[in-house]
Design an enzyme around this catalytic site. Structure first.
Site, PDB file in Angstrom:
ATOM      1  N   GLY A 191       0.817  -1.198   0.000  1.00  0.00           N
ATOM      2  CA  GLY A 191       0.000   0.000   0.000  1.00  0.00           C
ATOM      3  C   GLY A 191       0.855   1.253   0.000  1.00  0.00           C
ATOM      4  O   GLY A 191       1.959   1.268  -0.543  1.00  0.00           O
ATOM      5  N   LEU A 192       0.334   2.308   0.633  1.00  0.00           N
ATOM      6  CA  LEU A 192       1.022   3.597   0.706  1.00  0.00           C
ATOM      7  C   LEU A 192       1.361   4.129  -0.690  1.00  0.00           C
ATOM      8  O   LEU A 192       2.446   4.663  -0.922  1.00  0.00           O
ATOM      9  CB  LEU A 192       2.290   3.500   1.559  1.00  0.00           C
ATOM     10  CG  LEU A 192       2.082   3.129   3.030  1.00  0.00           C
ATOM     11  CD1 LEU A 192       3.410   2.989   3.747  1.00  0.00           C
ATOM     12  CD2 LEU A 192       1.224   4.161   3.733  1.00  0.00           C
ATOM     13  N   CYS A 193       0.427   3.963  -1.618  1.00  0.00           N
ATOM     14  CA  CYS A 193       0.631   4.456  -2.980  1.00  0.00           C
ATOM     15  C   CYS A 193      -0.612   5.196  -3.477  1.00  0.00           C
ATOM     16  O   CYS A 193      -1.002   5.070  -4.635  1.00  0.00           O
ATOM     17  CB  CYS A 193       1.013   3.324  -3.929  1.00  0.00           C
ATOM     18  SG  CYS A 193      -0.052   1.875  -3.858  1.00  0.00           S
ATOM     19  N   GLY A 194      -1.240   5.922  -2.562  1.00  0.00           N
ATOM     20  CA  GLY A 194      -2.401   6.714  -2.940  1.00  0.00           C
ATOM     21  C   GLY A 194      -3.576   5.840  -3.355  1.00  0.00           C
ATOM     22  O   GLY A 194      -3.848   4.804  -2.759  1.00  0.00           O
TER      23      GLY A 194
END
Length: 284
Positions: free
Chosen positions: A86-89
């Site tokens: 994750g952590l990709c908008g």
């Protein structure tokens, strides 16, 4: 208003988070550079293979090879390529939303799913959806090996008439700030448009035999290109998201610092007022 101690602790926490997001942005930028180069280097290969396929297919009809066979679309397979992290908008959310729309638009068609990427797999596991195939950590493996593995599964289902069409849903890389969720038909293999076709060739072995060897490679090349585009898109989305998070953290630190200064000024003012009041009381 929060106390000075609470504000200082909050600023330290946000500054620590900012250091993490900044580091993640730098890592994503380094990985993006390599992934973008890989995707761009593969495009001419896929384009040339498309031109060769156009020349080979020539006047051959759908009966020339099982992968060209067109049937009424009662069953369809969708290969969804998501990220492992994750952590990709909104990268993964946009792909999953488009996959749900794809299934909803084909209410009269039985759609089966094959998913690449941990995020997509976990999404459908939580909803108790059975998957045809699951693949994770593809970025750590040669893309061609993954593409061959997936192509073998999908082509076997299509040639056995277990499905009537196969689509691939991936994120096409345009730039670090622009990734386009895209649905592309994979099977049956459609002949390229007339303007893509190149010069005429003389074939040895005969055209039909050559087509039988070329078609699986063509499907593998399309899947490999989709994987490379997806990997580059994920790194680009993560770099952009971490850059935004770093900037937001800087803005939050500024606001918290302003609040801390106001709280400190209020404390000093209160202390001065208490001293003055005490002095006035002693005079009386």
């Amino acid at each position: 208003m929060p106390s000075l101690k609470a504000l200082r602790k909050r600023i330290a926490t946000v500054r620590s988070t900012q250091q993490i997001t900044k580091a993640m942005k730098m890592v994503a930028a380094a990985k993006l550079r390599r992934a973008q180069e890989n995707a761009e280097r593969a495009r001419p290969y896929t384009s040339k293979l498309t031109e060769m396929f156009a020349a080979v297919v020539g006047e051959l009809g759908a009966e020339a090879h099982p992968l060209l066979a067109r049937r009424p679309e009662h069953r369809a397979d969708l290969l969804l390529i998501t990220g492992d992290r994750g952590l990709c908008g909104g990268y993964n959310a946009n792909l999953l939303r488009l996959a749900q729309a794809f299934v909803a638009q084909r209410s009269g068609t039985q759609v089966a799913l094959a998913v690449v990427g941990r995020k997509g797999i976990e999404y459908y596991r939580r909803r108790n959806v059975a998957l045809l195939a699951e693949r994770q950590q593809v970025a750590t493996r040669p893309p061609l090996d993954v593409a061959r593995d997936l192509a073998r599964v999908l082509m076997a289902r299509f040639t056995a008439a277990e499905t009537d069409a196969v689509y691939v849903l991936y994120s096409r890389f345009r730039s670090a700030i622009s990734q386009i969720p895209t649905v592309a038909p994979l099977l049956p293999v459609a002949p390229p448009a007339e303007e893509v076709r190149g010069p005429e060739y003389i074939f040895e072995p005969p055209r039909q035999a050559f087509l039988a060897a070329l078609l699986p490679r063509y499907v593998e090349a399309i899947l490999m290109q989709a994987l490379l585009e997806s990997i580059a898109s994920e790194h680009g989305a993560r770099m952009t998201a971490m850059d935004s998070a770093t900037n937001n953290a800087a803005d939050m630190i500024d606001r918290l610092t302003l609040s801390m200064n106001r709280a400190r000024q209020a404390t000093i003012t209160t202390e001065l007022m208490e001293i003055v009041s005490g002095a006035e009381a002693l005079k009386g």
